[in-house]
Design a protein around this motif. Sequence first.
Motif, mmCIF file in Angstrom:
data_model
loop_
_atom_site.group_PDB
_atom_site.id
_atom_site.type_symbol
_atom_site.label_atom_id
_atom_site.label_comp_id
_atom_site.label_asym_id
_atom_site.label_seq_id
_atom_site.Cartn_x
_atom_site.Cartn_y
_atom_site.Cartn_z
ATOM 1 N N ILE A 172 0.861 -1.182 0.000
ATOM 2 C CA ILE A 172 0.000 0.000 0.000
ATOM 3 C C ILE A 172 0.896 1.230 0.000
ATOM 4 N N VAL A 173 0.705 2.098 -0.969
ATOM 5 C CA VAL A 173 1.473 3.343 -1.058
ATOM 6 C C VAL A 173 0.511 4.500 -0.794
ATOM 7 N N VAL A 174 0.766 5.225 0.285
ATOM 8 C CA VAL A 174 -0.092 6.338 0.675
ATOM 9 C C VAL A 174 0.542 7.639 0.201
ATOM 10 N N VAL A 175 -0.196 8.397 -0.600
ATOM 11 C CA VAL A 175 0.279 9.699 -1.061
ATOM 12 C C VAL A 175 -0.361 10.765 -0.171
ATOM 13 N N ALA A 176 0.485 11.333 0.701
ATOM 14 C CA ALA A 176 0.000 12.292 1.702
ATOM 15 C C ALA A 176 0.650 13.648 1.467
ATOM 16 N N VAL A 177 0.460 14.162 0.259
ATOM 17 C CA VAL A 177 1.074 15.430 -0.126
ATOM 18 C C VAL A 177 -0.017 16.456 -0.401
ATOM 19 N N LYS A 178 0.411 17.707 -0.619
ATOM 20 C CA LYS A 178 -0.543 18.767 -0.950
ATOM 21 C C LYS A 178 -1.248 18.436 -2.262
ATOM 22 N N PRO A 179 -2.539 18.812 -2.367
ATOM 23 C CA PRO A 179 -3.306 18.451 -3.562
ATOM 24 C C PRO A 179 -2.666 18.855 -4.880
ATOM 25 N N HIS A 180 -2.009 20.002 -4.923
ATOM 26 C CA HIS A 180 -1.508 20.494 -6.208
ATOM 27 C C HIS A 180 -0.294 19.719 -6.721
ATOM 28 N N ILE A 181 0.321 18.880 -5.875
ATOM 29 C CA ILE A 181 1.454 18.085 -6.368
ATOM 30 C C ILE A 181 1.153 16.585 -6.382
ATOM 31 N N ALA A 182 -0.074 16.208 -6.036
ATOM 32 C CA ALA A 182 -0.414 14.778 -5.969
ATOM 33 C C ALA A 182 -0.206 14.094 -7.315
ATOM 34 N N ARG A 183 -0.637 14.722 -8.395
ATOM 35 C CA ARG A 183 -0.473 14.111 -9.716
ATOM 36 C C ARG A 183 0.997 13.895 -10.056
ATOM 37 N N ASP A 184 1.814 14.905 -9.767
ATOM 38 C CA ASP A 184 3.234 14.801 -10.087
ATOM 39 C C ASP A 184 3.888 13.655 -9.312
ATOM 40 N N VAL A 185 3.499 13.499 -8.059
ATOM 41 C CA VAL A 185 4.061 12.421 -7.250
ATOM 42 C C VAL A 185 3.682 11.067 -7.835
ATOM 43 N N VAL A 186 2.416 10.914 -8.220
ATOM 44 C CA VAL A 186 1.967 9.638 -8.796
ATOM 45 C C VAL A 186 2.666 9.371 -10.119
ATOM 46 N N ASP A 187 2.895 10.429 -10.898
ATOM 47 C CA ASP A 187 3.610 10.257 -12.162
ATOM 48 C C ASP A 187 5.045 9.779 -11.956
ATOM 49 N N ASP A 188 5.616 10.107 -10.798
ATOM 50 C CA ASP A 188 7.022 9.783 -10.539
ATOM 51 C C ASP A 188 7.244 8.379 -9.985
ATOM 52 N N ILE A 189 6.158 7.689 -9.656
ATOM 53 C CA ILE A 189 6.327 6.343 -9.092
ATOM 54 C C ILE A 189 5.662 5.317 -10.006
ATOM 55 N N GLU A 190 6.254 4.141 -10.047
ATOM 56 C CA GLU A 190 5.731 3.071 -10.900
ATOM 57 C C GLU A 190 5.127 1.987 -10.028
ATOM 58 N N LEU A 191 3.825 1.792 -10.141
ATOM 59 C CA LEU A 191 3.117 0.805 -9.336
ATOM 60 C C LEU A 191 2.458 -0.220 -10.253
ATOM 61 N N SER A 192 2.296 -1.427 -9.746
ATOM 62 C CA SER A 192 1.693 -2.501 -10.527
ATOM 63 C C SER A 192 0.233 -2.708 -10.129
ATOM 64 N N SER A 193 -0.436 -3.555 -10.859
ATOM 65 C CA SER A 193 -1.860 -3.786 -10.639
ATOM 66 C C SER A 193 -2.155 -4.513 -9.334
ATOM 67 N N ASP A 194 -1.146 -5.136 -8.732
ATOM 68 C CA ASP A 194 -1.394 -5.817 -7.461
ATOM 69 C C ASP A 194 -1.052 -4.939 -6.253
ATOM 70 N N GLN A 195 -0.796 -3.663 -6.502
ATOM 71 C CA GLN A 195 -0.555 -2.709 -5.429
ATOM 72 C C GLN A 195 -1.759 -1.777 -5.274
ATOM 73 N N THR A 196 -1.799 -1.079 -4.140
ATOM 74 C CA THR A 196 -2.879 -0.128 -3.877
ATOM 75 C C THR A 196 -2.288 1.244 -3.615
ATOM 76 N N LEU A 197 -2.821 2.241 -4.293
ATOM 77 C CA LEU A 197 -2.437 3.633 -4.073
ATOM 78 C C LEU A 197 -3.534 4.307 -3.271
ATOM 79 N N VAL A 198 -3.204 4.791 -2.094
ATOM 80 C CA VAL A 198 -4.164 5.516 -1.263
ATOM 81 C C VAL A 198 -3.844 6.995 -1.347
ATOM 82 N N THR A 199 -4.805 7.788 -1.759
ATOM 83 C CA THR A 199 -4.616 9.225 -1.795
ATOM 84 C C THR A 199 -5.429 9.879 -0.690
ATOM 85 N N ILE A 200 -4.783 10.798 0.046
ATOM 86 C CA ILE A 200 -5.507 11.536 1.082
ATOM 87 C C ILE A 200 -5.486 13.033 0.777
#
Length: 257
Positions: A59-87
């Motif tokens: 489980i990868v939790v993205v706990a950053v400011k809203p305006h950079i959330a997309r950039d953070v997700v673009d910078d990491i490579e996750l597979s279909s068996d992982q879960t991305l949690v955005t807060i």
Amino acid sequence: MTSVSVIGCGNMGGALLRGLAESGNYTLTACDLDPEAREAVEEYAETTDDPAVAADADIVVVAVKPHIARDVVDDIELSSDQTLVTIAAGVSTDALADRTDATVVRVMPNLAAETRNMAAAVTESTVTDDVRSMLDDVGEFVDIDEELMDIATAVNGSGPAFVFYLIDAMRQAGVESGLDDEDARVLAAQTFKGAAETVLRSDEDIETLIDAVCSPNGTTIEGMDVLWDSDADEAVVDAVAAAERRSKELADESDDE
């Protein structure tokens, strides 16, 4: 043991790490570019400034400011068996789903995750069993339609600040009438804690619980008469509505990016 990484170790990310560490059920990684932020959580998790290291978790939790959330997700490579949690407030699951192969789950937590008393809302259409277990380990959560995330953000996300305000008002009242400051603080805070636990455990509605405290001609009814005659409830409703409006604005700003 489930592995969880948190990218962004500010107030909310740090609180989540501390709560999960206390549960003892997770291997934890904390990722932040700020050395001071990493230092603040190094007792609870392995720390790194490399998002690629943080991406190697169930489980990868993205706990950053809203305006950079997309950039953070673009910078990491996750597979279909992982879960991305955005807060990130206002950032929808759809805004991130096209940027990752992982299952995207949107959560609105609050700072009480640190003491494992968190109230959270989670998107019912995407929540996974692993995320349910994680949220269970740090408090209570409800499954909601994503369209209701803005009001959830206002009620449970912003809500702790509103409760702190009310606790402090009761503390001030105690001090003004002679209580020691720390004694008044403990009495006010524990009273809110006990009342909240009563609401959660009781099948009675809140009006019935109020009536149970109000003896005829007693002290509580005198105080409640003041509250009933005031606009206190309207002020709280207005505060929640203002927070909800801002959440919607953040969502609109996010959609325009």
